[in-house]
Design a protein around this motif. Structure first.
Motif, PDB file in Angstrom:
ATOM      1  N   GLY A  26      61.744  37.515  47.081  1.00 48.09           N
ATOM      2  CA  GLY A  26      63.085  36.972  47.120  1.00 48.09           C
ATOM      3  C   GLY A  26      63.950  37.618  46.052  1.00 48.09           C
ATOM      4  O   GLY A  26      63.533  38.564  45.373  1.00 48.09           O
ATOM      5  N   PRO A  27      65.162  37.133  45.873  1.00 46.53           N
ATOM      6  CA  PRO A  27      66.035  37.687  44.821  1.00 46.53           C
ATOM      7  C   PRO A  27      65.359  37.611  43.454  1.00 46.53           C
ATOM      8  O   PRO A  27      64.790  36.588  43.079  1.00 46.53           O
ATOM      9  N   GLY A  28      65.384  38.727  42.732  1.00 44.25           N
ATOM     10  CA  GLY A  28      64.793  38.773  41.399  1.00 44.25           C
ATOM     11  C   GLY A  28      63.288  38.838  41.370  1.00 44.25           C
ATOM     12  O   GLY A  28      62.680  38.690  40.300  1.00 44.25           O
ATOM     13  N   GLN A  29      62.660  39.090  42.526  1.00 48.36           N
ATOM     14  CA  GLN A  29      61.202  39.138  42.591  1.00 48.36           C
ATOM     15  C   GLN A  29      60.718  40.499  43.076  1.00 48.36           C
ATOM     16  O   GLN A  29      61.491  41.284  43.652  1.00 48.36           O
ATOM     17  N   VAL A  30      59.424  40.737  42.862  1.00 44.66           N
ATOM     18  CA  VAL A  30      58.772  41.918  43.426  1.00 44.66           C
ATOM     19  C   VAL A  30      57.426  41.493  43.988  1.00 44.66           C
ATOM     20  O   VAL A  30      56.874  40.456  43.596  1.00 44.66           O
ATOM     21  N   THR A  31      56.898  42.289  44.902  1.00 46.16           N
ATOM     22  CA  THR A  31      55.508  42.134  45.314  1.00 46.16           C
ATOM     23  C   THR A  31      54.729  43.345  44.818  1.00 46.16           C
ATOM     24  O   THR A  31      55.272  44.461  44.705  1.00 46.16           O
ATOM     25  N   VAL A  32      53.448  43.103  44.515  1.00 48.47           N
ATOM     26  CA  VAL A  32      52.580  44.135  43.953  1.00 48.47           C
ATOM     27  C   VAL A  32      51.332  44.262  44.816  1.00 48.47           C
ATOM     28  O   VAL A  32      50.669  43.250  45.109  1.00 48.47           O
ATOM     29  N   ASP A  33      51.012  45.492  45.232  1.00 50.03           N
ATOM     30  CA  ASP A  33      49.714  45.770  45.847  1.00 50.03           C
ATOM     31  C   ASP A  33      48.687  45.777  44.718  1.00 50.03           C
ATOM     32  O   ASP A  33      48.700  46.659  43.849  1.00 50.03           O
ATOM     33  N   VAL A  34      47.811  44.795  44.717  1.00 50.23           N
ATOM     34  CA  VAL A  34      46.965  44.513  43.560  1.00 50.23           C
ATOM     35  C   VAL A  34      45.770  45.466  43.506  1.00 50.23           C
ATOM     36  O   VAL A  34      45.043  45.630  44.495  1.00 50.23           O
ATOM     37  N   ALA A  35      45.584  46.077  42.345  1.00 52.94           N
ATOM     38  CA  ALA A  35      44.378  46.850  42.088  1.00 52.94           C
ATOM     39  C   ALA A  35      43.315  45.971  41.439  1.00 52.94           C
ATOM     40  O   ALA A  35      42.165  45.915  41.883  1.00 52.94           O
ATOM     41  N   TYR A  36      43.704  45.265  40.368  1.00 59.58           N
ATOM     42  CA  TYR A  36      42.806  44.367  39.658  1.00 59.58           C
ATOM     43  C   TYR A  36      43.556  43.087  39.326  1.00 59.58           C
ATOM     44  O   TYR A  36      44.767  43.102  39.087  1.00 59.58           O
ATOM     45  N   ALA A  37      42.815  41.987  39.271  1.00 64.80           N
ATOM     46  CA  ALA A  37      43.350  40.713  38.803  1.00 64.80           C
ATOM     47  C   ALA A  37      42.518  40.241  37.623  1.00 64.80           C
ATOM     48  O   ALA A  37      41.284  40.345  37.641  1.00 64.80           O
ATOM     49  N   GLY A  38      43.175  39.748  36.584  1.00 60.00           N
ATOM     50  CA  GLY A  38      42.461  39.211  35.441  1.00 60.00           C
ATOM     51  C   GLY A  38      41.963  37.803  35.717  1.00 60.00           C
ATOM     52  O   GLY A  38      42.548  37.058  36.511  1.00 60.00           O
ATOM     53  N   VAL A  39      40.861  37.452  35.068  1.00 56.85           N
ATOM     54  CA  VAL A  39      40.324  36.091  35.135  1.00 56.85           C
ATOM     55  C   VAL A  39      40.554  35.438  33.782  1.00 56.85           C
ATOM     56  O   VAL A  39      40.157  35.988  32.740  1.00 56.85           O
ATOM     57  N   ASN A  40      41.195  34.277  33.791  1.00 59.67           N
ATOM     58  CA  ASN A  40      41.540  33.585  32.554  1.00 59.67           C
ATOM     59  C   ASN A  40      41.037  32.149  32.585  1.00 59.67           C
ATOM     60  O   ASN A  40      40.814  31.568  33.660  1.00 59.67           O
ATOM     61  N   GLU A 304      35.996  38.826  46.446  1.00 63.11           N
ATOM     62  CA  GLU A 304      35.285  37.771  47.160  1.00 63.11           C
ATOM     63  C   GLU A 304      34.267  37.047  46.292  1.00 63.11           C
ATOM     64  O   GLU A 304      33.773  35.977  46.648  1.00 63.11           O
ATOM     65  N   GLU A 305      33.924  37.633  45.143  1.00 60.74           N
ATOM     66  CA  GLU A 305      32.951  37.021  44.238  1.00 60.74           C
ATOM     67  C   GLU A 305      33.627  36.350  43.049  1.00 60.74           C
ATOM     68  O   GLU A 305      33.045  36.213  41.961  1.00 60.74           O
ATOM     69  N   ALA A 306      34.852  35.887  43.245  1.00 59.48           N
ATOM     70  CA  ALA A 306      35.583  35.218  42.161  1.00 59.48           C
ATOM     71  C   ALA A 306      34.816  34.015  41.627  1.00 59.48           C
ATOM     72  O   ALA A 306      34.874  33.710  40.425  1.00 59.48           O
ATOM     73  N   ALA A 307      34.097  33.313  42.495  1.00 61.47           N
ATOM     74  CA  ALA A 307      33.332  32.150  42.034  1.00 61.47           C
ATOM     75  C   ALA A 307      32.301  32.547  40.987  1.00 61.47           C
ATOM     76  O   ALA A 307      32.062  31.810  40.019  1.00 61.47           O
ATOM     77  N   ASP A 308      31.683  33.722  41.148  1.00 68.03           N
ATOM     78  CA  ASP A 308      30.710  34.182  40.158  1.00 68.03           C
ATOM     79  C   ASP A 308      31.390  34.481  38.820  1.00 68.03           C
ATOM     80  O   ASP A 308      30.817  34.215  37.749  1.00 68.03           O
ATOM     81  N   ALA A 309      32.599  35.027  38.875  1.00 69.27           N
ATOM     82  CA  ALA A 309      33.349  35.262  37.637  1.00 69.27           C
ATOM     83  C   ALA A 309      33.650  33.938  36.937  1.00 69.27           C
ATOM     84  O   ALA A 309      33.545  33.827  35.705  1.00 69.27           O
ATOM     85  N   HIS A 310      34.006  32.924  37.704  1.00 74.32           N
ATOM     86  CA  HIS A 310      34.275  31.612  37.118  1.00 74.32           C
ATOM     87  C   HIS A 310      33.002  31.006  36.511  1.00 74.32           C
ATOM     88  O   HIS A 310      33.061  30.364  35.456  1.00 74.32           O
ATOM     89  N   ARG A 311      31.869  31.196  37.182  1.00 70.96           N
ATOM     90  CA  ARG A 311      30.616  30.672  36.628  1.00 70.96           C
ATOM     91  C   ARG A 311      30.291  31.340  35.301  1.00 70.96           C
ATOM     92  O   ARG A 311      29.852  30.677  34.345  1.00 70.96           O
ATOM     93  N   LEU A 312      30.498  32.641  35.221  1.00 76.16           N
ATOM     94  CA  LEU A 312      30.206  33.357  33.986  1.00 76.16           C
ATOM     95  C   LEU A 312      31.109  32.877  32.857  1.00 76.16           C
ATOM     96  O   LEU A 312      30.641  32.559  31.755  1.00 76.16           O
ATOM     97  N   MET A 313      32.412  32.805  33.114  1.00 78.36           N
ATOM     98  CA  MET A 313      33.334  32.361  32.065  1.00 78.36           C
ATOM     99  C   MET A 313      33.081  30.901  31.703  1.00 78.36           C
ATOM    100  O   MET A 313      33.099  30.532  30.518  1.00 78.36           O
ATOM    101  N   ARG A 316      30.324  29.822  29.084  1.00 76.27           N
ATOM    102  CA  ARG A 316      30.562  30.069  27.661  1.00 76.27           C
ATOM    103  C   ARG A 316      29.679  31.174  27.102  1.00 76.27           C
ATOM    104  O   ARG A 316      29.400  31.202  25.899  1.00 76.27           O
ATOM    105  N   THR A 317      29.212  32.077  27.957  1.00 74.54           N
ATOM    106  CA  THR A 317      28.433  33.210  27.476  1.00 74.54           C
ATOM    107  C   THR A 317      29.206  34.512  27.559  1.00 74.54           C
ATOM    108  O   THR A 317      28.744  35.535  27.058  1.00 74.54           O
ATOM    109  N   SER A 318      30.381  34.502  28.179  1.00 69.75           N
ATOM    110  CA  SER A 318      31.121  35.740  28.385  1.00 69.75           C
ATOM    111  C   SER A 318      31.847  36.153  27.114  1.00 69.75           C
ATOM    112  O   SER A 318      32.177  35.339  26.249  1.00 69.75           O
ATOM    113  N   THR A 319      32.078  37.455  27.010  1.00 68.80           N
ATOM    114  CA  THR A 319      32.860  38.028  25.922  1.00 68.80           C
ATOM    115  C   THR A 319      33.907  38.944  26.536  1.00 68.80           C
ATOM    116  O   THR A 319      33.832  39.317  27.712  1.00 68.80           O
ATOM    117  N   GLY A 320      34.910  39.330  25.728  1.00 62.17           N
ATOM    118  CA  GLY A 320      35.902  40.271  26.215  1.00 62.17           C
ATOM    119  C   GLY A 320      36.641  39.759  27.435  1.00 62.17           C
ATOM    120  O   GLY A 320      36.952  38.583  27.555  1.00 62.17           O
TER     121      GLY A 320
END
Length: 328
Positions: A26-40, A304-313, A316-320
């Motif tokens: 929409g106005p003032g927005q952009v769309t991005v073809d995603v290469a990577y997404a961060g997990v927070n 598709e393995e986002a759930a595994d990333a969430h389990r790791l974070m 409380r054993t993940s770093t970086g």
């Protein structure tokens, strides 16, 4: 397009792959073809507690790297095909993400998409905590909770570059060894069995206490961080990972040590003062481009393995930094 969403809050198992329509800017927005997404950690809070979730189903994710797909009306500083990093209001676990142009950043020379995905939340947050809010000065001492996490890894390097003595707090010995590689002079393991980090911080500073403490945990950790402060010390809160009631302090808490308590939220600043966030982000990104700061990617998962990333974070054993690999 491919996404990962949840239709109800809960554990990592509620995350599910799903197809969705490609968004249009929409106005003032952009769309991005995603290469990577961060997990927070905020993604985990969204999934488990509904943190900042306006409606279900919801596609989580706050930061991406990739190429601009399309720009909306009024966007003149960005163009299709441009490589960028972007802070989003959710929706990053997808092949195409929507973002306000004010929180989309052209990449500095020499930064590729994998590194770029680590930038939008963590690096500006660490910079703001230390400089814009904490106002660290050379010769001071800084105490950082979660020293082995994403923000902690960057904060250690930034504080050391500012000429500070840098002390960290982690939950285990392996994390302590990791954090010592990223600017920390000493790292305390606080697992509930020893005298506690406030005692250790005072020991490490000759009984004086620290000049600046950074706390993303809240609750008892917030209170003990106050106890660790030197006279005229500052405490900056930037989260409530422990899930306790929101902190509250008054004059009786602050008068004895002439202490100051401040707060920072990058997501709130993105909504209330995006240009201020842009200025912080640009300063922070330059420190990555010139090599002052590195943020290692310690694990990478297919979308598709986002759930595994969430389990790791969540374990409380993940770093970086953890990433989801989405596109090319």
């Amino acid at each position: 397009m491919r996404t990962v969403r949840f239709r109800q809050t809960g554990g990592p198992e509620v995350l599910e792959p799903a197809d969705a329509e490609v968004p249009e800017p929409g106005p003032g927005q952009v769309t991005v073809d995603v290469a990577y997404a961060g997990v927070n950690f905020a993604d985990l809070k969204a999934r488990s507690d509904g943190y900042r979730v306006p409606a279900l189903p919801f596609v989580p994710g706050l930061e991406v790297s990739g190429r601009i797909r399309a720009v909306g009306a009024g966007v003149t500083a960005l163009r299709p095909g441009q490589q960028v990093a972007a802070l989003t209001a959710g929706g990053a676990y997808a092949e195409v993400a929507l973002a306000d142009a004010a929180t989309v950043f052209a990449l500095p020379e020499g930064i590729g998409p994998r590194t770029a995905a680590t930038l939008p939340t963590v690096v500006p947050t660490a910079h703001a905590l230390l400089h814009e809010v904490g106002r660290v000065r050379a010769g001071e001492s800084v105490l950082v909770q979660g020293a082995a996490g994403g923000v902690g890894t960057v904060a250690g390097q930034l504080a050391k570059a500012a000429g500070a003595t840098v002390l960290g707090v982690v939950s285990g010995a392996a994390k302590a060894q990791y954090a010592l590689k990223y600017g920390y002079d000493e790292v305390f393991v606080d697992d509930g069995t020893g005298p506690g980090f406030a005692h250790e911080a005072r020991r490490a500073t000759g009984g004086c206490g620290v000049d600046l403490a950074l706390d993303p945990v809240g609750g008892d950790t917030f209170r003990r961080s106050l106890d660790a402060l030197a006279p005229f010390g500052r405490l900056v809160s930037f989260g409530n990972a422990g899930g306790a009631e929101p902190w509250a302090v008054g004059q009786p808490d602050l008068f004895p040590g002439a202490h100051t308590v401040s707060a920072f939220s990058i997501l709130t600043l993105a909504q209330s003062a995006p240009q201020a966030l842009r200025a912080v982000a640009e300063r922070a990104f330059r420190l990555v481009a010139d090599g002052t700061v590195t943020l290692p990617v310690t694990a990478e998962f297919p979308l598709e393995e986002a759930a595994d990333a969430h389990r790791l974070m969540g374990g409380r054993t993940s770093t970086g930094k953890l990433l989801l690999r989405v596109g090319g």
